[in-house]
Every structure is written in C-alpha cells, then in structure tokens.
Design a protein around this motif. Structure first.
Motif, mmCIF file in Angstrom:
data_model
loop_
_atom_site.group_PDB
_atom_site.id
_atom_site.type_symbol
_atom_site.label_atom_id
_atom_site.label_comp_id
_atom_site.label_asym_id
_atom_site.label_seq_id
_atom_site.Cartn_x
_atom_site.Cartn_y
_atom_site.Cartn_z
ATOM 1 N N SER A 1 0.810 -1.221 0.000
ATOM 2 C CA SER A 1 0.000 0.000 0.000
ATOM 3 C C SER A 1 0.847 1.277 0.000
ATOM 4 O O SER A 1 0.331 2.365 -0.240
ATOM 5 N N LEU A 2 2.140 1.154 0.274
ATOM 6 C CA LEU A 2 3.036 2.317 0.287
ATOM 7 C C LEU A 2 3.712 2.557 -1.060
ATOM 8 O O LEU A 2 4.592 3.420 -1.170
ATOM 9 N N ALA A 3 3.306 1.817 -2.076
ATOM 10 C CA ALA A 3 3.959 1.908 -3.388
ATOM 11 C C ALA A 3 3.951 3.334 -3.935
ATOM 12 O O ALA A 3 4.973 3.827 -4.428
ATOM 13 N N ALA A 4 2.820 4.021 -3.838
ATOM 14 C CA ALA A 4 2.726 5.389 -4.365
ATOM 15 C C ALA A 4 3.629 6.335 -3.582
ATOM 16 O O ALA A 4 4.263 7.230 -4.161
ATOM 17 N N VAL A 5 3.706 6.140 -2.267
ATOM 18 C CA VAL A 5 4.555 6.986 -1.425
ATOM 19 C C VAL A 5 6.025 6.801 -1.796
ATOM 20 O O VAL A 5 6.774 7.775 -1.945
ATOM 21 N N ILE A 6 6.436 5.545 -1.962
ATOM 22 C CA ILE A 6 7.825 5.251 -2.326
ATOM 23 C C ILE A 6 8.153 5.822 -3.693
ATOM 24 O O ILE A 6 9.239 6.385 -3.913
ATOM 25 N N SER A 7 7.216 5.702 -4.625
ATOM 26 C CA SER A 7 7.427 6.257 -5.960
ATOM 27 C C SER A 7 7.639 7.761 -5.894
ATOM 28 O O SER A 7 8.549 8.309 -6.533
ATOM 29 N N LEU B 1 2.184 2.198 -15.610
ATOM 30 C CA LEU B 1 1.977 0.752 -15.667
ATOM 31 C C LEU B 1 1.283 0.237 -14.409
ATOM 32 O O LEU B 1 0.400 -0.627 -14.470
ATOM 33 N N LEU B 2 1.645 0.794 -13.267
ATOM 34 C CA LEU B 2 1.153 0.295 -11.983
ATOM 35 C C LEU B 2 -0.174 0.913 -11.563
ATOM 36 O O LEU B 2 -1.062 0.213 -11.052
ATOM 37 N N PHE B 3 -0.340 2.224 -11.787
ATOM 38 C CA PHE B 3 -1.528 2.922 -11.289
ATOM 39 C C PHE B 3 -2.498 3.349 -12.384
ATOM 40 O O PHE B 3 -3.537 3.943 -12.085
ATOM 41 N N GLY B 4 -2.162 3.057 -13.638
ATOM 42 C CA GLY B 4 -2.976 3.556 -14.740
ATOM 43 C C GLY B 4 -2.467 4.922 -15.177
ATOM 44 O O GLY B 4 -1.851 5.645 -14.381
ATOM 45 N N GLY C 1 -3.851 7.824 -15.829
ATOM 46 C CA GLY C 1 -4.376 9.019 -15.194
ATOM 47 C C GLY C 1 -3.769 9.267 -13.818
ATOM 48 O O GLY C 1 -3.143 10.312 -13.569
ATOM 49 N N LEU C 2 -3.939 8.305 -12.917
ATOM 50 C CA LEU C 2 -3.390 8.441 -11.569
ATOM 51 C C LEU C 2 -1.866 8.439 -11.601
ATOM 52 O O LEU C 2 -1.217 9.145 -10.817
ATOM 53 N N GLY C 3 -1.299 7.646 -12.524
ATOM 54 C CA GLY C 3 0.158 7.613 -12.644
ATOM 55 C C GLY C 3 0.713 8.959 -13.058
ATOM 56 O O GLY C 3 1.746 9.402 -12.539
ATOM 57 N N ALA C 4 0.035 9.639 -13.981
ATOM 58 C CA ALA C 4 0.484 10.959 -14.428
ATOM 59 C C ALA C 4 0.398 11.981 -13.298
ATOM 60 O O ALA C 4 1.298 12.805 -13.116
ATOM 61 N N ILE C 5 -0.692 11.928 -12.521
ATOM 62 C CA ILE C 5 -0.846 12.860 -11.400
ATOM 63 C C ILE C 5 0.264 12.649 -10.368
ATOM 64 O O ILE C 5 0.862 13.610 -9.874
ATOM 65 N N LEU C 6 0.545 11.385 -10.051
ATOM 66 C CA LEU C 6 1.599 11.073 -9.083
ATOM 67 C C LEU C 6 2.958 11.537 -9.585
ATOM 68 O O LEU C 6 3.731 12.171 -8.845
ATOM 69 N N SER C 7 3.264 11.248 -10.834
ATOM 70 C CA SER C 7 4.568 11.623 -11.400
ATOM 71 C C SER C 7 4.716 13.133 -11.489
ATOM 72 O O SER C 7 5.758 13.692 -11.134
ATOM 73 N N TRP C 8 3.666 13.799 -11.958
ATOM 74 C CA TRP C 8 3.725 15.255 -12.140
ATOM 75 C C TRP C 8 3.884 15.962 -10.797
ATOM 76 O O TRP C 8 4.738 16.852 -10.652
ATOM 77 N N SER C 9 3.074 15.576 -9.819
ATOM 78 C CA SER C 9 3.107 16.262 -8.523
ATOM 79 C C SER C 9 4.426 16.027 -7.782
ATOM 80 O O SER C 9 4.998 16.958 -7.199
ATOM 81 N N SER D 1 3.183 8.297 -19.139
ATOM 82 C CA SER D 1 2.264 7.516 -18.313
ATOM 83 C C SER D 1 1.393 6.626 -19.191
ATOM 84 O O SER D 1 1.154 5.457 -18.874
ATOM 85 N N TYR D 2 0.935 7.174 -20.301
ATOM 86 C CA TYR D 2 0.105 6.394 -21.227
ATOM 87 C C TYR D 2 0.905 5.258 -21.854
ATOM 88 O O TYR D 2 0.433 4.119 -21.942
ATOM 89 N N LEU D 3 2.138 5.565 -22.264
ATOM 90 C CA LEU D 3 2.987 4.527 -22.845
ATOM 91 C C LEU D 3 3.327 3.459 -21.808
ATOM 92 O O LEU D 3 3.399 2.270 -22.124
ATOM 93 N N GLY D 4 3.526 3.896 -20.577
ATOM 94 C CA GLY D 4 3.818 2.937 -19.518
ATOM 95 C C GLY D 4 2.691 1.958 -19.308
ATOM 96 O O GLY D 4 2.907 0.777 -19.037
ATOM 97 N N GLN D 5 1.452 2.426 -19.464
ATOM 98 C CA GLN D 5 0.294 1.560 -19.282
ATOM 99 C C GLN D 5 0.054 0.660 -20.481
ATOM 100 O O GLN D 5 -0.391 -0.480 -20.335
#
Length: 247
Positions: free
Chosen positions: A69-75, A99-102, A104-112, A201-205
């Motif tokens: 459950s801490l995957a997003a935090v570690i990323s 790839l892991l979060f989809g 949309g959510l992956g882009a938000i996590l990476s961008w922020s 993020s899209y390519l990763g998915q």
C-alpha cells in the motif's frame, strides 16, 4: 536578465523559506542517516537506483509493488530523491507509475512529485548560491544555462522543460540562481513537463515492451520541434534579408 547575487544568505530568507530550507536539510540528513546506518535500507535504495540506471521499467514496477500500500509513497519519494540528489532517469518512474496505477493516476503522481522535487531544487539553489550550484551541476552546464536564459528570458524554463534531453535537475537548480520569480518557474515547469508526463504515463500503461524505443523517438520529435520553434525567427530574418539583397 541578470543572475542573482550569489551571496544570498540565511538572514535574507523569509521565515517561510527558512522553515522550508530547514525541512529540506532535515530530510536529507534523515535520508543519509538511514542510508548509512541501516544495511537493509541501503540495499533497498541501491536496488531502486540500479533499476533506474538500467531503465528497467518492469523491474522498478515490481520494486514498487513490494511495498504494498506504500507503493505510491515510495514512488513519490524516489522522484524527489532523483531530483535533488541523484541524476537518474525520471522517465522510468513515470513509465512505471503509468503501468502500476494507470495512466491518469500515474500521471498525477509523477507530475506532482516531480514538481515537489523541482521546487526544492529551486529554493536550495537560492539558499546555497551560485558557487555551490556550479559544483553541483558543473560550471560548464551552468554557463550554458546562463546563455540560454539570457536569450529566452522567462520563457527559458518552459522551453527547456519541453525538451526531454535537457536535464530536469539542471534547469531546476540553475533557475534558482537567476532573476526568474518562483511563480514564473512554477508555471513554466508545471506546464512544460505536463505533455511528456501524460505521454510517458500512457505509454507505460499500454506499451511497456517498447518503452525505450518510444521514449527516444518522442525525445527526437520534441527536440526537433523545439529547435524549429527557436530557429524560426532567425530563418525568417535570413529570408527577408536575402529577398532585400535580391531586390
């Protein structure tokens, strides 16, 4: 635009900035304490660094999954880590997040998380001053940025963010020793990195098997587009001068 005076000191910082700098130095000290004092933590971090250096998206995804459950935090922490301390390829993290979060959510996590890293680098440079930043990014790289900034002014950060081959960390640190304001830096960074973040993020998915090929193709296309945008006024001026000579 002129570079800021490199003598920026602690007394010249606002209370808000002082709290931020103390928090940043505290974070770095805590990380070094954990890294140097805990063998297990050191091995875990080293493994992540290997995945990033090797551009191993699948391996990094599995690495994140191991934290549950801490995957997003570690990323997010790894994105900030690579921004401040280690010159590692951030696109691997962005691909893995998609790839892991989809996408949309992956882009938000990476961008922020990339924005957090950029802001910390920006203020760290303002506090440490130019001499220290030169040692961090090399004098040659900072001289290149000075020339680039003098030429394109407040648009320099935005243009540099659009070109994946320009170091994200270099721009963040170098901008901190110029006269650009925080909000100019913030919006230029946020908007400039958005297209690449969404695409990666899209390519990763959807296209993990061809990640590196697609990344380099995208890099080339964007780089050529930006170079064309930069050279267009010069080419138009050259054509007008040529027509005047013929006339």
């Amino acid at each position: 635009m002129k570079n800021m005076d490199s003598s920026t000191g602690w007394d010249q910082l606002s209370r808000y900035k002082k709290v931020g700098m103390m928090s940043l130095f505290g974070f770095i000290a805590f990380f070094l304490l954990i890294y140097l004092g805990q063998g297990g933590a050191r091995d875990t971090i080293n493994q992540a660094i290997i995945y990033l250096k090797d551009a191993n998206v699948e391996g990094f995804k599995e690495y994140l999954l191991s934290f549950g459950s801490l995957a997003a935090v570690i990323s997010g922490l790894m994105m900030v880590f690579q921004s401040i301390i280690a010159p590692l390829p951030a696109f691997v993290i962005t691909f893995a997040n998609g790839l892991l979060f989809g996408w949309g959510l992956g882009a938000i996590l990476s961008w922020s998380s990339a924005m957090v890293g950029a802001i910390l680098c920006f203020y760290l440079a303002k506090f440490l001053g130019r001499p220290v930043v030169e040692k961090m990014v090399t004098k040659k790289a900072l001289t290149w940025w000075d020339q680039f900034f003098d030429k394109y002014g407040k648009h320099a950060v935005f243009i540099a963010r659009l070109v994946p081959i320009v170091s994200f960390d270099l721009v963040s640190y170098a901008a901190g020793v110029t006269s650009i304001s925080f909000w100019q830096f913030f919006w230029a960074t946020g908007l400039g990195q958005l297209p690449a973040t969404i695409l990666y993020s899209y390519l990763g998915q959807n296209a993990t098997s061809t990640v590196q090929i697609l990344f380099f193709l995208f890099t080339i296309v964007i780089a050529l587009a930006v170079i064309g945008l930069i050279l267009r006024p010069k080419l138009q001026g050259w054509r007008k001068a040529k027509h005047r000579v013929k006339g």
